[in-house]
Scaffold this motif. Structure first.
Motif, PDB file in Angstrom:
ATOM      1  N   SER A   1      75.741  58.487  91.015  1.00 37.98           N
ATOM      2  CA  SER A   1      74.653  59.375  91.409  1.00 37.98           C
ATOM      3  C   SER A   1      74.506  60.482  90.383  1.00 37.98           C
ATOM      4  O   SER A   1      75.419  60.755  89.600  1.00 37.98           O
ATOM      5  CB  SER A   1      74.919  59.968  92.794  1.00 37.98           C
ATOM      6  OG  SER A   1      76.085  60.764  92.763  1.00 37.98           O
TER       7      SER A   1
ATOM      8  N   TYR B   1      62.055  52.952  93.448  1.00 40.57           N
ATOM      9  CA  TYR B   1      62.913  52.077  92.659  1.00 40.57           C
ATOM     10  C   TYR B   1      62.390  51.882  91.233  1.00 40.57           C
ATOM     11  O   TYR B   1      61.209  51.633  91.028  1.00 40.57           O
ATOM     12  CB  TYR B   1      63.021  50.701  93.324  1.00 40.57           C
ATOM     13  CG  TYR B   1      63.394  50.776  94.788  1.00 40.57           C
ATOM     14  CD1 TYR B   1      64.657  51.209  95.180  1.00 40.57           C
ATOM     15  CD2 TYR B   1      62.493  50.425  95.776  1.00 40.57           C
ATOM     16  CE1 TYR B   1      65.008  51.282  96.514  1.00 40.57           C
ATOM     17  CE2 TYR B   1      62.830  50.496  97.115  1.00 40.57           C
ATOM     18  CZ  TYR B   1      64.086  50.923  97.487  1.00 40.57           C
ATOM     19  OH  TYR B   1      64.432  51.000  98.807  1.00 40.57           O
TER      20      TYR B   1
ATOM     21  N   THR C   1      67.672  52.309  89.595  1.00 42.77           N
ATOM     22  CA  THR C   1      67.749  53.738  89.879  1.00 42.77           C
ATOM     23  C   THR C   1      66.855  54.028  91.072  1.00 42.77           C
ATOM     24  O   THR C   1      65.694  53.620  91.100  1.00 42.77           O
ATOM     25  CB  THR C   1      67.308  54.571  88.664  1.00 42.77           C
ATOM     26  OG1 THR C   1      68.148  54.243  87.553  1.00 42.77           O
ATOM     27  CG2 THR C   1      67.418  56.060  88.945  1.00 42.77           C
ATOM     28  N   VAL C   2      67.415  54.723  92.059  1.00 42.40           N
ATOM     29  CA  VAL C   2      66.671  55.088  93.260  1.00 42.40           C
ATOM     30  C   VAL C   2      66.478  56.597  93.251  1.00 42.40           C
ATOM     31  O   VAL C   2      67.450  57.357  93.243  1.00 42.40           O
ATOM     32  CB  VAL C   2      67.415  54.651  94.546  1.00 42.40           C
ATOM     33  CG1 VAL C   2      66.589  54.986  95.778  1.00 42.40           C
ATOM     34  CG2 VAL C   2      67.759  53.176  94.502  1.00 42.40           C
ATOM     35  N   THR C   3      65.223  57.010  93.232  1.00 45.84           N
ATOM     36  CA  THR C   3      64.886  58.436  93.282  1.00 45.84           C
ATOM     37  C   THR C   3      64.153  58.711  94.592  1.00 45.84           C
ATOM     38  O   THR C   3      63.887  57.798  95.371  1.00 45.84           O
ATOM     39  CB  THR C   3      64.004  58.841  92.089  1.00 45.84           C
ATOM     40  OG1 THR C   3      62.825  58.023  92.084  1.00 45.84           O
ATOM     41  CG2 THR C   3      64.746  58.669  90.768  1.00 45.84           C
TER      42      THR C   3
ATOM     43  N   SER D   1      69.426  61.288  92.416  1.00 39.56           N
ATOM     44  CA  SER D   1      69.177  59.854  92.238  1.00 39.56           C
ATOM     45  C   SER D   1      70.491  59.089  92.360  1.00 39.56           C
ATOM     46  O   SER D   1      71.566  59.629  92.125  1.00 39.56           O
ATOM     47  CB  SER D   1      68.522  59.573  90.884  1.00 39.56           C
ATOM     48  OG  SER D   1      69.387  59.921  89.831  1.00 39.56           O
TER      49      SER D   1
ATOM     50  N   THR E   1      72.233  55.317  91.177  1.00 42.35           N
ATOM     51  CA  THR E   1      72.089  54.177  90.286  1.00 42.35           C
ATOM     52  C   THR E   1      73.038  53.071  90.717  1.00 42.35           C
ATOM     53  O   THR E   1      74.230  53.303  90.901  1.00 42.35           O
ATOM     54  CB  THR E   1      72.364  54.578  88.825  1.00 42.35           C
ATOM     55  OG1 THR E   1      71.427  55.588  88.454  1.00 42.35           O
ATOM     56  CG2 THR E   1      72.216  53.391  87.893  1.00 42.35           C
TER      57      THR E   1
ATOM     58  N   GLY F   1      63.900  54.369  98.979  1.00 38.49           N
ATOM     59  CA  GLY F   1      63.490  55.404  98.045  1.00 38.49           C
ATOM     60  C   GLY F   1      62.472  54.841  97.080  1.00 38.49           C
ATOM     61  O   GLY F   1      61.735  53.905  97.400  1.00 38.49           O
TER      62      GLY F   1
ATOM     63  N   GLY G   1      59.450  55.723  89.865  1.00 39.43           N
ATOM     64  CA  GLY G   1      59.770  54.521  90.613  1.00 39.43           C
ATOM     65  C   GLY G   1      58.638  54.045  91.500  1.00 39.43           C
ATOM     66  O   GLY G   1      57.604  54.682  91.629  1.00 39.43           O
TER      67      GLY G   1
ATOM     68  N   SER H   1      66.258  67.355  92.024  1.00 40.09           N
ATOM     69  CA  SER H   1      66.184  65.907  92.255  1.00 40.09           C
ATOM     70  C   SER H   1      67.584  65.313  92.365  1.00 40.09           C
ATOM     71  O   SER H   1      68.527  65.814  91.783  1.00 40.09           O
ATOM     72  CB  SER H   1      65.408  65.203  91.145  1.00 40.09           C
ATOM     73  OG  SER H   1      66.156  65.177  89.955  1.00 40.09           O
TER      74      SER H   1
ATOM     75  N   PRO I   1      64.759  61.361  85.690  1.00 35.50           N
ATOM     76  CA  PRO I   1      64.906  59.964  86.099  1.00 35.50           C
ATOM     77  C   PRO I   1      63.576  59.227  85.920  1.00 35.50           C
ATOM     78  O   PRO I   1      62.514  59.833  86.004  1.00 35.50           O
ATOM     79  CB  PRO I   1      65.280  60.058  87.582  1.00 35.50           C
ATOM     80  CG  PRO I   1      65.672  61.465  87.825  1.00 35.50           C
ATOM     81  CD  PRO I   1      65.027  62.293  86.773  1.00 35.50           C
TER      82      PRO I   1
END
Length: 139
Positions: A107, A51, A64-66, A115, A117, A49, A32, A113, A29
């Motif tokens: 997701s 971004y 996308t959030v990781t 993430s 979206t 998270g 962020g 990991s 990913p």
């Protein structure tokens, strides 16, 4: 008349896989920022998270959030409900319909990991009338 032949003979012998380094089939990913991008719509609730945002066609924004766990997906659904977004299924994907935006939620669970979206589409686009606020059930 293939007596005595094996699959190894046809493929040129055995391959020892342990001599090859592991290769990931999916890209990592994007990195962020802990700060939500300023141009991201404020009416769309987002879990906390890291971004990373990119822009798609017609004003669509993809966030996308990781740095989250798989529990964040349930948290995202609760945030949408609290903000008055209506859960929908849009082209087989989980979606949330608000007064100003349609949000597709997905997701990705990779080894090590997770993430989420958000694909955010405005309810009105230049040259096109507004998108209906309800999606009728066809069956």
């Amino acid at each position: 008349m293939l007596s005595g032949c094996s699959a190894d003979d046809l493929q040129g012998g055995k391959v020892v896989y342990s001599s090859y380094p592991p290769v990931s089939m999916l890209p990592s990913p994007p990195p962020g920022s802990p700060v939500l991008p300023s141009a991201f719509p404020r009416d769309v609730p987002v879990v906390k998270g890291l971004y990373a945002k990119r822009t798609g066609p017609g004003g669509t924004q993809i966030l996308t959030v990781t740095g989250v766990t798989s529990d964040a997906l349930a948290d995202a659904r609760k945030l949408f409900a609290a903000a008055g977004f209506q859960p929908q299924t849009f082209v087989g994907q989980e979606a949330f319909l608000g007064s100003a935006h349609l949000v597709l939620l997905s997701s990705e669970d990779l080894p090590g990991s997770f993430s989420i979206t958000y694909t955010v589409t405005p309810m009105t686009m230049p040259g096109i009338g507004s998108i209906p606020t309800t999606i009728p059930k066809l069956f």
